[in-house]
Design a protein around this motif. Structure first.
Motif, PDB file in Angstrom:
ATOM      1  N   LEU A 106       0.823  -1.206   0.000  1.00  0.00           N
ATOM      2  CA  LEU A 106       0.000   0.000   0.000  1.00  0.00           C
ATOM      3  C   LEU A 106       0.854   1.251   0.000  1.00  0.00           C
ATOM      4  O   LEU A 106       0.543   2.235  -0.692  1.00  0.00           O
ATOM      5  CB  LEU A 106      -0.932  -0.005   1.219  1.00  0.00           C
ATOM      6  N   PHE A 107       1.956   1.227   0.771  1.00  0.00           N
ATOM      7  CA  PHE A 107       2.841   2.384   0.815  1.00  0.00           C
ATOM      8  C   PHE A 107       3.569   2.575  -0.517  1.00  0.00           C
ATOM      9  O   PHE A 107       3.746   3.708  -0.983  1.00  0.00           O
ATOM     10  CB  PHE A 107       3.845   2.246   1.961  1.00  0.00           C
ATOM     11  N   LEU A 108       3.983   1.484  -1.131  1.00  0.00           N
ATOM     12  CA  LEU A 108       4.629   1.589  -2.440  1.00  0.00           C
ATOM     13  C   LEU A 108       3.657   2.131  -3.475  1.00  0.00           C
ATOM     14  O   LEU A 108       4.004   2.994  -4.282  1.00  0.00           O
ATOM     15  CB  LEU A 108       5.165   0.220  -2.867  1.00  0.00           C
ATOM     16  N   LYS A 109       2.425   1.652  -3.435  1.00  0.00           N
ATOM     17  CA  LYS A 109       1.398   2.122  -4.374  1.00  0.00           C
ATOM     18  C   LYS A 109       1.069   3.585  -4.136  1.00  0.00           C
ATOM     19  O   LYS A 109       0.770   4.329  -5.076  1.00  0.00           O
ATOM     20  CB  LYS A 109       0.140   1.263  -4.236  1.00  0.00           C
ATOM     21  N   ALA A 110       1.156   4.018  -2.870  1.00  0.00           N
ATOM     22  CA  ALA A 110       0.864   5.419  -2.539  1.00  0.00           C
ATOM     23  C   ALA A 110       1.945   6.368  -3.046  1.00  0.00           C
ATOM     24  O   ALA A 110       1.720   7.575  -3.103  1.00  0.00           O
ATOM     25  CB  ALA A 110       0.703   5.570  -1.034  1.00  0.00           C
ATOM     26  N   GLY A 111       3.135   5.824  -3.376  1.00  0.00           N
ATOM     27  CA  GLY A 111       4.153   6.665  -3.993  1.00  0.00           C
ATOM     28  C   GLY A 111       5.464   6.819  -3.254  1.00  0.00           C
ATOM     29  O   GLY A 111       6.300   7.625  -3.658  1.00  0.00           O
ATOM     30  N   VAL A 112       5.664   6.086  -2.154  1.00  0.00           N
ATOM     31  CA  VAL A 112       6.965   6.200  -1.481  1.00  0.00           C
ATOM     32  C   VAL A 112       8.038   5.566  -2.352  1.00  0.00           C
ATOM     33  O   VAL A 112       7.787   4.595  -3.068  1.00  0.00           O
ATOM     34  CB  VAL A 112       6.962   5.561  -0.073  1.00  0.00           C
ATOM     35  N   SER A 113       9.233   6.112  -2.287  1.00  0.00           N
ATOM     36  CA  SER A 113      10.351   5.595  -3.076  1.00  0.00           C
ATOM     37  C   SER A 113      11.053   4.437  -2.383  1.00  0.00           C
ATOM     38  O   SER A 113      11.567   3.530  -3.030  1.00  0.00           O
ATOM     39  CB  SER A 113      11.367   6.720  -3.334  1.00  0.00           C
ATOM     40  N   VAL A 114      11.084   4.501  -1.050  1.00  0.00           N
ATOM     41  CA  VAL A 114      11.834   3.535  -0.252  1.00  0.00           C
ATOM     42  C   VAL A 114      11.046   3.235   1.021  1.00  0.00           C
ATOM     43  O   VAL A 114      10.319   4.101   1.523  1.00  0.00           O
ATOM     44  CB  VAL A 114      13.233   4.079   0.120  1.00  0.00           C
ATOM     45  N   VAL A 115      11.208   2.023   1.538  1.00  0.00           N
ATOM     46  CA  VAL A 115      10.578   1.637   2.797  1.00  0.00           C
ATOM     47  C   VAL A 115      11.654   1.169   3.767  1.00  0.00           C
ATOM     48  O   VAL A 115      12.523   0.370   3.408  1.00  0.00           O
ATOM     49  CB  VAL A 115       9.550   0.500   2.580  1.00  0.00           C
ATOM     50  N   GLY A 116      11.607   1.682   4.988  1.00  0.00           N
ATOM     51  CA  GLY A 116      12.502   1.223   6.042  1.00  0.00           C
ATOM     52  C   GLY A 116      11.807   0.174   6.886  1.00  0.00           C
ATOM     53  O   GLY A 116      10.679   0.378   7.343  1.00  0.00           O
ATOM     54  N   LEU A 117      12.474  -0.967   7.092  1.00  0.00           N
ATOM     55  CA  LEU A 117      11.886  -2.105   7.803  1.00  0.00           C
ATOM     56  C   LEU A 117      12.634  -2.342   9.097  1.00  0.00           C
ATOM     57  O   LEU A 117      13.819  -2.665   9.085  1.00  0.00           O
ATOM     58  CB  LEU A 117      11.947  -3.362   6.934  1.00  0.00           C
ATOM     59  N   GLY A 118      11.943  -2.179  10.218  1.00  0.00           N
ATOM     60  CA  GLY A 118      12.584  -2.337  11.513  1.00  0.00           C
ATOM     61  C   GLY A 118      12.286  -3.674  12.143  1.00  0.00           C
ATOM     62  O   GLY A 118      12.619  -4.732  11.616  1.00  0.00           O
ATOM     63  N   SER A 119      11.627  -3.642  13.302  1.00  0.00           N
ATOM     64  CA  SER A 119      11.383  -4.865  14.066  1.00  0.00           C
ATOM     65  C   SER A 119      10.460  -5.830  13.341  1.00  0.00           C
ATOM     66  O   SER A 119      10.429  -7.020  13.667  1.00  0.00           O
ATOM     67  CB  SER A 119      10.792  -4.516  15.434  1.00  0.00           C
ATOM     68  N   GLN A 120       9.712  -5.352  12.350  1.00  0.00           N
ATOM     69  CA  GLN A 120       8.874  -6.255  11.572  1.00  0.00           C
ATOM     70  C   GLN A 120       9.724  -7.209  10.733  1.00  0.00           C
ATOM     71  O   GLN A 120       9.247  -8.244  10.276  1.00  0.00           O
ATOM     72  CB  GLN A 120       7.927  -5.466  10.651  1.00  0.00           C
ATOM     73  N   LEU A 121      10.992  -6.863  10.539  1.00  0.00           N
ATOM     74  CA  LEU A 121      11.924  -7.710   9.796  1.00  0.00           C
ATOM     75  C   LEU A 121      12.948  -8.351  10.734  1.00  0.00           C
ATOM     76  O   LEU A 121      13.084  -9.569  10.789  1.00  0.00           O
ATOM     77  CB  LEU A 121      12.638  -6.890   8.717  1.00  0.00           C
ATOM     78  N   ILE A 122      13.667  -7.509  11.485  1.00  0.00           N
ATOM     79  CA  ILE A 122      14.693  -8.014  12.395  1.00  0.00           C
ATOM     80  C   ILE A 122      14.261  -7.710  13.820  1.00  0.00           C
ATOM     81  O   ILE A 122      14.575  -6.656  14.364  1.00  0.00           O
ATOM     82  CB  ILE A 122      16.068  -7.360  12.121  1.00  0.00           C
ATOM     83  N   SER A 123      13.525  -8.626  14.402  1.00  0.00           N
ATOM     84  CA  SER A 123      13.094  -8.425  15.785  1.00  0.00           C
ATOM     85  C   SER A 123      14.161  -8.954  16.735  1.00  0.00           C
ATOM     86  O   SER A 123      14.871  -9.914  16.426  1.00  0.00           O
ATOM     87  CB  SER A 123      11.771  -9.138  16.047  1.00  0.00           C
ATOM     88  N   ARG A 124      14.254  -8.322  17.905  1.00  0.00           N
ATOM     89  CA  ARG A 124      15.214  -8.775  18.901  1.00  0.00           C
ATOM     90  C   ARG A 124      14.902 -10.209  19.342  1.00  0.00           C
ATOM     91  O   ARG A 124      15.813 -11.005  19.579  1.00  0.00           O
ATOM     92  CB  ARG A 124      15.193  -7.825  20.106  1.00  0.00           C
ATOM     93  N   ALA A 125      13.609 -10.543  19.404  1.00  0.00           N
ATOM     94  CA  ALA A 125      13.226 -11.890  19.820  1.00  0.00           C
ATOM     95  C   ALA A 125      13.761 -12.936  18.849  1.00  0.00           C
ATOM     96  O   ALA A 125      14.289 -13.973  19.261  1.00  0.00           O
ATOM     97  CB  ALA A 125      11.706 -11.991  19.923  1.00  0.00           C
ATOM     98  N   ARG A 126      13.634 -12.662  17.564  1.00  0.00           N
ATOM     99  CA  ARG A 126      14.144 -13.608  16.560  1.00  0.00           C
ATOM    100  C   ARG A 126      15.659 -13.761  16.668  1.00  0.00           C
ATOM    101  O   ARG A 126      16.192 -14.864  16.545  1.00  0.00           O
ATOM    102  CB  ARG A 126      13.776 -13.127  15.157  1.00  0.00           C
ATOM    103  N   VAL A 127      16.332 -12.656  16.864  1.00  0.00           N
ATOM    104  CA  VAL A 127      17.788 -12.710  16.970  1.00  0.00           C
ATOM    105  C   VAL A 127      18.194 -13.496  18.207  1.00  0.00           C
ATOM    106  O   VAL A 127      19.087 -14.351  18.156  1.00  0.00           O
ATOM    107  CB  VAL A 127      18.374 -11.288  17.000  1.00  0.00           C
ATOM    108  N   ASP A 128      17.550 -13.219  19.326  1.00  0.00           N
ATOM    109  CA  ASP A 128      17.882 -13.925  20.563  1.00  0.00           C
ATOM    110  C   ASP A 128      17.620 -15.423  20.441  1.00  0.00           C
ATOM    111  O   ASP A 128      18.329 -16.239  21.050  1.00  0.00           O
ATOM    112  CB  ASP A 128      17.077 -13.352  21.734  1.00  0.00           C
ATOM    113  N   GLN A 129      16.614 -15.789  19.657  1.00  0.00           N
ATOM    114  CA  GLN A 129      16.283 -17.200  19.459  1.00  0.00           C
ATOM    115  C   GLN A 129      17.142 -17.858  18.374  1.00  0.00           C
ATOM    116  O   GLN A 129      17.067 -19.072  18.179  1.00  0.00           O
ATOM    117  CB  GLN A 129      14.803 -17.339  19.089  1.00  0.00           C
ATOM    118  N   GLY A 130      17.935 -17.033  17.679  1.00  0.00           N
ATOM    119  CA  GLY A 130      18.743 -17.563  16.589  1.00  0.00           C
ATOM    120  C   GLY A 130      17.937 -17.925  15.360  1.00  0.00           C
ATOM    121  O   GLY A 130      18.372 -18.750  14.544  1.00  0.00           O
ATOM    122  N   ASP A 131      16.769 -17.298  15.208  1.00  0.00           N
ATOM    123  CA  ASP A 131      15.891 -17.608  14.076  1.00  0.00           C
ATOM    124  C   ASP A 131      16.289 -16.789  12.849  1.00  0.00           C
ATOM    125  O   ASP A 131      15.510 -15.984  12.333  1.00  0.00           O
ATOM    126  CB  ASP A 131      14.439 -17.327  14.459  1.00  0.00           C
TER     127      ASP A 131
END
Length: 209
Positions: free
Chosen positions: A164-189
């Motif tokens: 939706l954001f890409l369709k709305a016209g943003v050039s770039v998207v920044g991905l935080g905890s939705q991609l690299i969550s601390r929980a996943r890292v701590d679990q080694g996932d």
């Protein structure tokens, strides 16, 4: 670099990860197809992490710095090798510093006035933060009068709304905890992180095509 970033459309935001796991986390992101990484400076060893990533991955990824709050922050991030600088706010001095050393600065903005002020000051792209709170409809409306403004949307972007954001016209998207969550890292996932990164890349590819 900005043209490459606009083509890639995705930046993985690394925030306060343990120094001994950051290589694995970024390797998972890279394997998933995301090659731009932003390390936020609110971690005490952020500059050391930037150096470590550059030394390990070389030119296979592009590493920048986020949460740049001052010119002092900008200088130490640049000295560490950061290729771009991202702030949660607009600071004309940070932007001027980036111009002086030839590195792009993406200042954080929210309102049309802030966006145009940043562009008038020389920003080639602005960060819209927190984008997820306002939604893609806000971007679409802003893009009406400000179609010329290149936007990076960050904060609350996930697999359900990134298209939706890409369709709305943003050039770039920044991905935080939705991609690299601390929980996943701590679990080694790291396989899960790679899978999620790949899912974002597929959405971008579908949008571009």
């Amino acid at each position: 670099m900005i043209d490459q970033l606009k083509q890639a459309k995705l930046v993985a935001v690394v925030r306060k990860l343990p120094g001994n796991r950051i290589i694995e986390a970024v390797e998972a992101v890279r394997k998933g197809g995301i090659h731009f990484v932003e390390v936020t400076l609110d971690a005490k060893d952020a500059c050391e992490q930037i150096k470590a990533l550059i030394n390990h991955f070389g030119d296979t990824i592009t590493v920048g710095a986020g949460t740049v709050l001052s010119v002092v922050d900008a200088k130490r991030a640049s000295d560490a090798g950061a290729a771009f600088l991202v702030s949660p706010h607009f600071d004309a001095d940070i932007l001027a510093f980036g111009k002086a050393i030839g590195k792009p600065v993406f200042p954080g903005t929210l309102t049309p006035s802030e966006m145009q002020t940043a562009v008038n000051a020389g920003a080639e792209m602005i960060k819209v933060f927190p984008a997820g709170t306002l939604g893609a409809g806000y971007i679409k409306n802003i893009k009406g009068p400000l179609a010329h403004v290149e936007m990076m949307a960050t904060g609350g972007i996930d697999l359900d709304n990134v298209a939706l954001f890409l369709k709305a016209g943003v050039s770039v998207v920044g991905l935080g905890s939705q991609l690299i969550s601390r929980a996943r890292v701590d679990q080694g996932d790291f396989a899960g992180i790679e899978e999620t990164a790949s899912a974002y890349v597929k959405i971008v590819e579908a949008h571009v095509s």
